[in-house]
Design an enzyme around this catalytic site. Structure first.
Site, PDB file in Angstrom:
ATOM      1  CD  GLN A  58      -3.041  -1.195   2.107  1.00  0.00           C
ATOM      2  OE1 GLN A  58      -3.098  -0.341   2.978  1.00  0.00           O
ATOM      3  NE2 GLN A  58      -3.907  -2.177   2.054  1.00  0.00           N
ATOM      4  CG  ASP A  59       0.586   4.412   2.884  1.00  0.00           C
ATOM      5  OD1 ASP A  59       0.328   3.326   3.442  1.00  0.00           O
ATOM      6  OD2 ASP A  59       0.344   5.502   3.410  1.00  0.00           O
ATOM      7  N   PRO A  60       4.152   3.486   2.106  1.00  0.00           N
ATOM      8  CG  PRO A  60       5.914   4.680   1.166  1.00  0.00           C
ATOM      9  CD  PRO A  60       4.420   4.622   1.205  1.00  0.00           C
TER      10      PRO A  60
END
Length: 212
Positions: A58-60
Site C-alpha cells: 500500500q503506502d510506505p
C-alpha cells in the site's frame, strides 16, 4: 529494458513531475518517507523481463527510519512492523522457513518487484499521499508487465486487488489474500501458502524459484 530505465522515463512525464513537485513543496515544512534517494528503489534491481514476482503493497511505513523503498521491507537493526511479522509467520507456516532478516532486498535481487501502490507518505500520517496520482505510475508498471508472461502476482489486501484487471490472467498466476496487517492477517493471509504456490508455478514454467 531495465526497470531503472523505465522509471527514469516516467519521471519525465508530466503526471510524475507534478507528484515530485508536490512532494518537494511538502518537504519544506514536513518530513516525507522514504528518503528521496530511496523512493524509486524497487526499480533498481533487475530488467523488466527478469521479473518473476510482483508483491503489491500500500503506502510506505510512516514512522521514522523504517521505510526503505521496498514494500514491507525495513533495514537491519529496526524492529519488525506488524505486517512484516505476519509475512514471516505465513512464510514459516508455508515452508517452515524462520526468517528474521527484515531487509527484503535479497528477494528483490532475485526478481521480486516490491512495489507500493503509493510511493511516499508524510511522517506519522498514513495514506497522506494516497490521492497524489500514483495510480498512473502503477498502471504504467502493469502495462510494461503485460509484455511478460509467467509472472506471479501476490495481491494482499483490497487496494492491491483493485489492480487485478490490469493483469493478463491467462499468462500469469494471481494469488490474492487479505492484507498482512495485524488488523486483517487472520482473515486468511497467515495460511494462504502463497510462497510455495509461487515457487511451484515458477518451477512449472522453467523459472528459478525464489529463495524466500
Amino acid at each position: 529494458m531495465k526497470w531503472k530505465e523505465f522509471i527514469i522515463n516516467e519521471t519525465k512525464q508530466s503526471y510524475l513531475k507534478n507528484i515530485i513537485k508536490k512532494i518537494n513543496n511538502i518537504e519544506n515544512h514536513q518530513v516525507v518517507f522514504p528518503l528521496k534517494k530511496q523512493r524509486f528503489r524497487c526499480f533498481d534491481f533487475f530488467d523488466i523481463e527478469q521479473t518473476k514476482v510482483v508483491i503489491l503493497g500500500q503506502d510506505p511505513y510512516h514512522t521514522p527510519k523504517i521505510a526503505n523503498g521496498l514494500c514491507f521491507s525495513v533495514d537491519l537493526g529496526n524492529n519488525l512492523p506488524g505486517s512484516l511479522i505476519n509475512i514471516f509467520k505465513a512464510l514459516e507456516y508455508d515452508l517452515q522457513i524462520k526468517r528474521t532478516n527484515p531487509d527484503l532486498s535479497d528477494w528483490a535481487k532475485q526478481g521480486v518487484l516490491l512495489l507500493n501502490t503509493v510511493l511516499t507518505v508524510n511522517a506519522h500520517q498514513p495514506n497522506s499521499h494516497k490521492n497524489f496520482g500514483y495510480e498512473e505510475l502503477i498502471k504504467n508498471v502493469f502495462n510494461e508487465l503485460r509484455k511478460q508472461k509467467h509472472v506471479v502476482y501476490l495481491l494482499w489486501g483490497k487496494q492491491a486487488m483493485s489492480y487485478i484487471n490490469l493483469i493478463d490472467q491467462k499468462q500469469n498466476l494471481i494469488l490474492c489474500a487479505s492484507h498482512p496487517s495485524p488488523l486483517s492477517a487472520h482473515r486468511g493471509f497467515l495460511t494462504c501458502k502463497h510462497f510455495s504456490k509461487c515457487n511451484d508455478y515458477l518451477i512449472k514454467h522453467l523459472r528459478t524459484p525464489i529463495k524466500w
